[in-house]
Design a protein around this motif. Sequence first.
Motif, PDB file in Angstrom:
ATOM      1  N   LYS A 155       0.841  -1.211   0.000  1.00 26.68           N
ATOM      2  CA  LYS A 155       0.000   0.000   0.000  1.00 26.68           C
ATOM      3  C   LYS A 155       0.876   1.262   0.000  1.00 26.68           C
ATOM      4  O   LYS A 155       0.725   2.162   0.837  1.00 26.68           O
ATOM      5  CB  LYS A 155      -0.963  -0.011   1.181  1.00 26.68           C
ATOM      6  CG  LYS A 155      -1.959  -1.184   1.137  1.00 26.68           C
ATOM      7  CD  LYS A 155      -2.932  -1.119   2.306  1.00 26.68           C
ATOM      8  CE  LYS A 155      -4.015  -2.180   2.202  1.00 26.68           C
ATOM      9  NZ  LYS A 155      -3.506  -3.542   2.340  1.00 26.68           N
ATOM     10  N   LEU A 156       1.773   1.306  -0.944  1.00 18.52           N
ATOM     11  CA  LEU A 156       2.716   2.414  -1.055  1.00 18.52           C
ATOM     12  C   LEU A 156       2.025   3.660  -1.612  1.00 18.52           C
ATOM     13  O   LEU A 156       1.029   3.558  -2.333  1.00 18.52           O
ATOM     14  CB  LEU A 156       3.865   2.009  -1.985  1.00 18.52           C
ATOM     15  CG  LEU A 156       4.672   0.783  -1.556  1.00 18.52           C
ATOM     16  CD1 LEU A 156       5.581   0.322  -2.688  1.00 18.52           C
ATOM     17  CD2 LEU A 156       5.481   1.085  -0.308  1.00 18.52           C
ATOM     18  N   PRO A 157       2.543   4.835  -1.314  1.00 18.71           N
ATOM     19  CA  PRO A 157       1.959   6.071  -1.840  1.00 18.71           C
ATOM     20  C   PRO A 157       2.362   6.306  -3.304  1.00 18.71           C
ATOM     21  O   PRO A 157       3.138   7.208  -3.627  1.00 18.71           O
ATOM     22  CB  PRO A 157       2.537   7.143  -0.918  1.00 18.71           C
ATOM     23  CG  PRO A 157       3.862   6.582  -0.493  1.00 18.71           C
ATOM     24  CD  PRO A 157       3.652   5.101  -0.373  1.00 18.71           C
ATOM     25  N   ILE A 158       1.834   5.463  -4.182  1.00 20.71           N
ATOM     26  CA  ILE A 158       2.106   5.597  -5.615  1.00 20.71           C
ATOM     27  C   ILE A 158       0.781   5.739  -6.365  1.00 20.71           C
ATOM     28  O   ILE A 158      -0.244   5.205  -5.944  1.00 20.71           O
ATOM     29  CB  ILE A 158       2.909   4.399  -6.169  1.00 20.71           C
ATOM     30  CG1 ILE A 158       2.228   3.077  -5.828  1.00 20.71           C
ATOM     31  CG2 ILE A 158       4.333   4.428  -5.632  1.00 20.71           C
ATOM     32  CD1 ILE A 158       2.965   1.858  -6.345  1.00 20.71           C
ATOM     33  N   GLU A 159       0.824   6.462  -7.473  1.00 21.26           N
ATOM     34  CA  GLU A 159      -0.386   6.718  -8.251  1.00 21.26           C
ATOM     35  C   GLU A 159      -0.675   5.580  -9.231  1.00 21.26           C
ATOM     36  O   GLU A 159      -1.816   5.149  -9.366  1.00 21.26           O
ATOM     37  CB  GLU A 159      -0.239   8.038  -9.029  1.00 21.26           C
ATOM     38  CG  GLU A 159      -0.036   9.254  -8.151  1.00 21.26           C
ATOM     39  CD  GLU A 159      -1.213   9.522  -7.235  1.00 21.26           C
ATOM     40  OE1 GLU A 159      -2.365   9.413  -7.698  1.00 21.26           O
ATOM     41  OE2 GLU A 159      -0.969   9.817  -6.051  1.00 21.26           O
ATOM     42  N   ASN A 160       0.354   5.143  -9.910  1.00 23.59           N
ATOM     43  CA  ASN A 160       0.154   4.083 -10.894  1.00 23.59           C
ATOM     44  C   ASN A 160       1.446   3.318 -11.140  1.00 23.59           C
ATOM     45  O   ASN A 160       2.540   3.773 -10.771  1.00 23.59           O
ATOM     46  CB  ASN A 160      -0.407   4.644 -12.209  1.00 23.59           C
ATOM     47  CG  ASN A 160       0.524   5.630 -12.886  1.00 23.59           C
ATOM     48  OD1 ASN A 160       1.637   5.286 -13.288  1.00 23.59           O
ATOM     49  ND2 ASN A 160       0.096   6.877 -13.033  1.00 23.59           N
ATOM     50  N   ILE A 161       1.281   2.152 -11.742  1.00 16.97           N
ATOM     51  CA  ILE A 161       2.400   1.287 -12.097  1.00 16.97           C
ATOM     52  C   ILE A 161       2.265   0.982 -13.583  1.00 16.97           C
ATOM     53  O   ILE A 161       1.268   0.386 -14.006  1.00 16.97           O
ATOM     54  CB  ILE A 161       2.371  -0.026 -11.290  1.00 16.97           C
ATOM     55  CG1 ILE A 161       2.387   0.266  -9.782  1.00 16.97           C
ATOM     56  CG2 ILE A 161       3.525  -0.933 -11.679  1.00 16.97           C
ATOM     57  CD1 ILE A 161       2.060  -0.950  -8.929  1.00 16.97           C
TER      58      ILE A 161
END
Length: 295
Positions: A142-148
């Motif tokens: 649940k990392l603070p990333i928008e997209n992969i």
Amino acid sequence: MPTLTDLSTIRNLCARYDFALSKGFGQNFIINPGICPRIAEEAGIGPGWGALEVGPGIGVLTEQLCKRADKVVSIEVDKRLPPLLEETMADYDNFKLVLNDVLKVDLKALLADEFGGKPVAVCANLPYYITSPILMRLLEEKLPIENITVMVQKEAAQRLCAAPGTRDAGAISYAVAYYAEPKLLFTVQPGSFYPAPKVTSAVIQLNVRKTPAVEVPNGDEKAFFALIRAAFSQRRKTAANAISNGLQLPKAAVLSALEAAHLDPRSRPEQLTLQDYCALLAVLAPIDNSDPLML
């Protein structure tokens, strides 16, 4: 710096640094000049953004990320590559290399230290053999990333993007859909790489959800995915048989749980939705299983 997708440039770099591509690391360098700009654009990276890259290689995608993002941090496990990347990325002061294994580095700390509160996109040309562990680590924490936005083997891309409840879905499809909204962006032919792999690739994007797609009973995600993993452990069987065998539960108990959850006891694993598995988990005995989800 000469174009990094040019085959003669790649060969010259490899020769000067005595670098041989490693099958063990799944190294295939991109030589199609249109691929990496498109990946960077699809990721939506721009001013004010950070980019986390997994496996920069010689920097073909890295360069495109550096042209768009405020900062690019690339994680590379191959200890032979830093000198080569020092040359290819010399023009970019917003690039940082982290020599480590992405499965071992503290990603939460890394993101906090390097990007602060910036929106972050993850981009990569992932080695086929380690696609699932990397993606699941990025999602599960649940990392603070928008997209992969990543390139993977086409077959894996189709499974990762398959909607739960459809014929192509597998256990990994349910995990991805739980954490993100996946879509297949475009395919990439073998000739776009050096050396050319034997399979077609595809670029997918996982838009990370702010909250999971469904509310798991008691918040027990470990039990939820253990149930799904058991169901798909014998996908030619009915979900009841597979779950009974996989979790070592009496078949009668599983059938009763399916009926209590208002689900067809003849259902195949891929016919059940995320909501269906939540309903089933709510009436089953506690489940304890921590095996990894795989493709």
